[in-house]
Design a protein around this motif. Structure first.
Motif, PDB file in Angstrom:
ATOM      1  N   TYR A   6      91.175  -2.775  29.616  1.00  0.00           N
ATOM      2  CA  TYR A   6      91.262  -1.330  29.811  1.00  0.00           C
ATOM      3  C   TYR A   6      91.539  -1.046  31.291  1.00  0.00           C
ATOM      4  N   THR A  25      84.203   4.110  28.191  1.00  0.00           N
ATOM      5  CA  THR A  25      84.852   2.799  28.240  1.00  0.00           C
ATOM      6  C   THR A  25      84.065   1.835  29.118  1.00  0.00           C
ATOM      7  N   ALA A  79      87.221  -3.924  31.651  1.00  0.00           N
ATOM      8  CA  ALA A  79      87.805  -2.755  32.307  1.00  0.00           C
ATOM      9  C   ALA A  79      88.157  -3.147  33.728  1.00  0.00           C
TER      10      ALA A  79
END
Length: 280
Positions: A6, A25, A79
């Motif tokens: 991400y 997220t 992420a």
């Protein structure tokens, strides 16, 4: 099945700009790849997020990139964040996304603020067409060659610069592009946000005064070439003819090509090669 990378945009100054989806997220992934873990932990603490971090920056991206890819291939999710703004834009995250693309690892963006686009929006200059140049080369020769290449570009130009190099960069922009309108943006979205609209010559004069020492990271939004500048631009053939005339006046080939490049907007190396080929 491989996990997902991400690409998460983080605030460029104001923590309230972190989107709810970005928070979700960061809470959901297995780990976070951060340009500077000391910066990112402040964001995580502000939102009560506790996740392991991996330091991922320019000088370790090869080693750490491969390690992150292996964890993604094993099914973990990650992420990637930068210190401020969207990762992968003038940022080492670009390399990680490339590695993931080569391995068919899913990559998705959680968009957020961008200093370049934010500065463009408030610059007062044309926004329909623009070119993001990021940081110019630290090597002055390559920096001036790049400015020669883009001098005839009519798009609004966006540059990043550190405070300690601002004055030198303004000098080079003035020399390479001529005096144009510029918007200098710093501390965007923060308490001491500053948007200074002037010309390149005016900016150089302003920041050359002792009381106006540059502080903070800058985004420079520079006006594109005017119609007159574009009409005056020489073709490569015309630039080569100019270089030949300068050679006849006694300048060495390299210097003749350099001077012709400055006056024409063409690349010095292209002029030099064409001139040398004609002389064979």
């Amino acid at each position: 099945m491989a996990g997902t990378l991400y690409v998460v945009g983080t605030p460029i100054g104001n923590l309230s700009d972190l989107s709810p989806r970005a928070v979700e997220t960061l809470q959901a992934v297995d780990f976070i790849a951060a340009e500077d873990t000391r910066v990112t932990v402040k964001i995580l603490n502000h939102f009560g997020i506790k996740k392991p971090q991996v330091s991922y920056y320019e000088h370790n991206l090869r080693e750490k990139g491969e390690q992150i890819v292996q964890r993604l291939l094993a099914g973990e999710s990650c992420a990637i964040v930068t210190d401020a703004g969207m990762p992968c834009i003038s940022d080492p995250g670009e390399d990680l996304v490339r590695l993931c693309a080569e391995q068919n690892i899913p990559v998705t963006a959680v968009p957020g603020p961008s200093a370049a686009i934010t500065a463009l929006a408030v610059s007062g200059l044309l926004t329909a067409r623009f070119a993001f140049e990021g940081f110019l080369s630290m090597n002055r020769k390559r920096r001036m060659e790049r400015l020669e290449q883009i001098r005839g570009d009519d798009r609004t130009l966006i540059f990043y610069e550190a405070p300690h190099k601002l004055r030198d960069t303004l000098k080079d922009l003035l020399e390479g592009l001529g005096d144009r309108r510029v918007s200098l943006c710093r501390e965007l979205t923060k308490v001491h946000e500053e948007i200074y609209r002037t010309t390149l010559a005016g900016a150089l004069q302003h920041y050359s005064q002792g009381e106006n020492k540059p502080k903070g990271e800058f985004v420079l939004v520079v006006e594109g070439a005017s119609p007159e500048e574009r009409e005056d631009a020489m073709t490569l053939e015309e630039a080569v003819e100019l270089a030949k005339r300068l050679r006849e006046e006694g300048l060495p080939p390299s210097e003749a090509a350099k001077q012709a490049a400055k006056q024409s907007g063409q690349k010095k190396n292209d002029i030099y090669r064409a001139m040398s080929s004609d002389e064979l």
